[in-house]
Design an enzyme around this catalytic site. Structure first.
Site, PDB file in Angstrom:
ATOM      1  N   GLY A  12       0.818  -1.216   0.000  1.00 34.30           N
ATOM      2  CA  GLY A  12       0.000   0.000   0.000  1.00 34.30           C
ATOM      3  C   GLY A  12       0.846   1.258   0.000  1.00 34.30           C
ATOM      4  N   ALA A  13       1.827   1.289  -0.920  1.00 32.36           N
ATOM      5  CA  ALA A  13       2.850   2.349  -0.837  1.00 32.36           C
ATOM      6  C   ALA A  13       2.626   3.489  -1.833  1.00 32.36           C
ATOM      7  CB  ALA A  13       4.232   1.744  -1.063  1.00 32.36           C
ATOM      8  N   ASP A  67      -3.451  -7.272  -4.889  1.00 27.60           N
ATOM      9  CA  ASP A  67      -4.426  -7.099  -3.818  1.00 27.60           C
ATOM     10  C   ASP A  67      -3.977  -8.048  -2.707  1.00 27.60           C
ATOM     11  OD1 ASP A  67      -6.553  -7.305  -2.065  1.00 27.60           O
ATOM     12  OD2 ASP A  67      -8.055  -7.129  -3.656  1.00 27.60           O
ATOM     13  N   ASN A  94       2.041  -2.297   5.480  1.00 31.50           N
ATOM     14  CA  ASN A  94       1.441  -0.984   5.693  1.00 31.50           C
ATOM     15  C   ASN A  94      -0.003  -0.892   5.192  1.00 31.50           C
ATOM     16  OD1 ASN A  94       1.472   2.157   5.823  1.00 31.50           O
ATOM     17  ND2 ASN A  94       0.989   1.670   3.689  1.00 31.50           N
ATOM     18  N   TYR A 159     -11.803  -2.355  12.828  1.00 33.95           N
ATOM     19  CA  TYR A 159     -10.437  -1.844  12.624  1.00 33.95           C
ATOM     20  C   TYR A 159      -9.556  -2.164  13.842  1.00 33.95           C
ATOM     21  CZ  TYR A 159      -6.828   1.681  11.527  1.00 33.95           C
ATOM     22  OH  TYR A 159      -5.647   2.333  11.250  1.00 33.95           O
ATOM     23  N   ALA A 161      -9.986  -4.483  16.063  1.00 28.69           N
ATOM     24  CA  ALA A 161      -9.751  -5.946  16.145  1.00 28.69           C
ATOM     25  C   ALA A 161      -8.647  -6.350  15.174  1.00 28.69           C
ATOM     26  CB  ALA A 161     -11.040  -6.706  15.842  1.00 28.69           C
ATOM     27  N   LYS A 163      -6.194  -4.467  14.054  1.00 32.67           N
ATOM     28  CA  LYS A 163      -4.895  -3.915  14.466  1.00 32.67           C
ATOM     29  C   LYS A 163      -4.402  -4.566  15.761  1.00 32.67           C
ATOM     30  CE  LYS A 163      -4.418  -0.999  11.051  1.00 32.67           C
ATOM     31  NZ  LYS A 163      -3.337  -1.165  10.074  1.00 32.67           N
TER      32      LYS A 163
END
Ligand code: NAP
Length: 251
Positions: A12-13, A67, A94, A159, A161, A163
């Protein structure tokens, strides 16, 4: 240039924190694989522009589409990097999304999308990238968690949960990989100015700012500095840790 000779993959850069991490790792001399997901044509353009920026600055980079929720795509991405540069030394998990809403209003899709991207995606990328690290007996896995994964947050049960799961995953893999000289750590940012936080209403933003002892929101570069440190030789005796970077909200 303390990362000279190292090969890194940042998921995800193409924008936000991932982009800042890719630029920082490149500025320290690492070759950088810039992962993006081709949901919109502009994502490829963003990733290719970043590769061009890194190259113009004298670094080496490639863009790689995947993906990360998809096992085959994640494996193919890792193979592409290995084919080009023969190894992976540093993986930065990330890529992440949020679909915020109160639990009672949450759709199953909102739950599954967030868990699949933030947790399953990190699991897949880590599993595939580890093979090269285990062969060379050197590696760095750094996952971008969140303070929400430590203290929870209203409207973010999915979110938080994901993380929190990422933190437990980090600690477990750190134990499994210690004997191979592979360190596995997580960073837990607070409020960082990116597309993800731009969506928040201004009242929420003001309330959050009032809680930050350093009296400013974080910048993607703040997180990138910490990630680059954890990727370096200097952090060789740190593993299984979660380092909060939130301007002092949760000391
Ligand atoms: P962002 O600007 O929304 O960027 C997220 C990135 O992840 C985008 O490049 C996105 O690609 C990518 N992505 C999403 N789903 C993906 C998938 N299935 N496969 C591959 N890539 C995918 O968010 P950010 O603020 O930079 O966040 C980066 C990380 O930091 C996330 O894990 C986030 O949870 C975490 N974090 C952020 C904050 C904050 O305050 N910003 C705080 C704590 C933690 P597209 O361009 O295609 O959408």
């Amino acid at each position: 240039m303390e990362l000279e000779g190292k090969v890194s993959l940042v998921t995800g850069a193409s924008r936000g924190i991932g982009k800042a991490i890719a630029l920082k790792l490149a500025s320290f001399g690492a070759r950088v694989a810039v992962n993006y997901v081709a949901i919109e044509a502009s994502n490829k353009v963003d990733a290719d522009n970043l590769v061009e920026s890194i190259t113009r600055l004298g670094g080496e980079a490639m863009s790689v589409e995947a993906d990360i929720r998809d096992s085959e795509a994640a494996q193919a991405m890792v193979e592409q990097v290995n084919d080009k540069w023969s190894k992976i030394d540093i993986l930065v998990n990330n890529a992440g999304i949020n679909r915020d809403t109160l639990l009672l209003r949450m759709s199953d899709n909102a739950w599954d999308d967030v868990i699949n991207t933030n947790l399953r995606g990190a699991y897949l990328c880590t599993k595939f990238a580890l093979r090269s690290m285990m062969r060379q007996e050197w590696g760095r896995i750094i996952s971008i968690s969140s303070v929400a994964g430590i203290v929870g947050n209203t409207g973010q049960s999915n979110y938080a949960a994901s993380k929190g799961g990422l933190i437990a995953f980090t600690k477990s893999v750190a134990r499994e990989m210690g004997s191979r000289n592979i360190t596995v750590n997580a960073v837990a940012p607070g409020y960082i100015i990116t597309g993800m936080t731009d969506k928040l209403p201004s009242e929420t933003r003001e309330a959050m700012l009032a809680m930050i002892p350093l009296q400013r929101f974080g910048q993607p570069e703040d997180v990138a500095e910490l990630v680059a440190f954890l990727a370096s030789e200097r952090a060789g005796y740190i593993t299984g840790q979660v380092i909060t970077i939130d301007g002092g909200v949760f000391p």
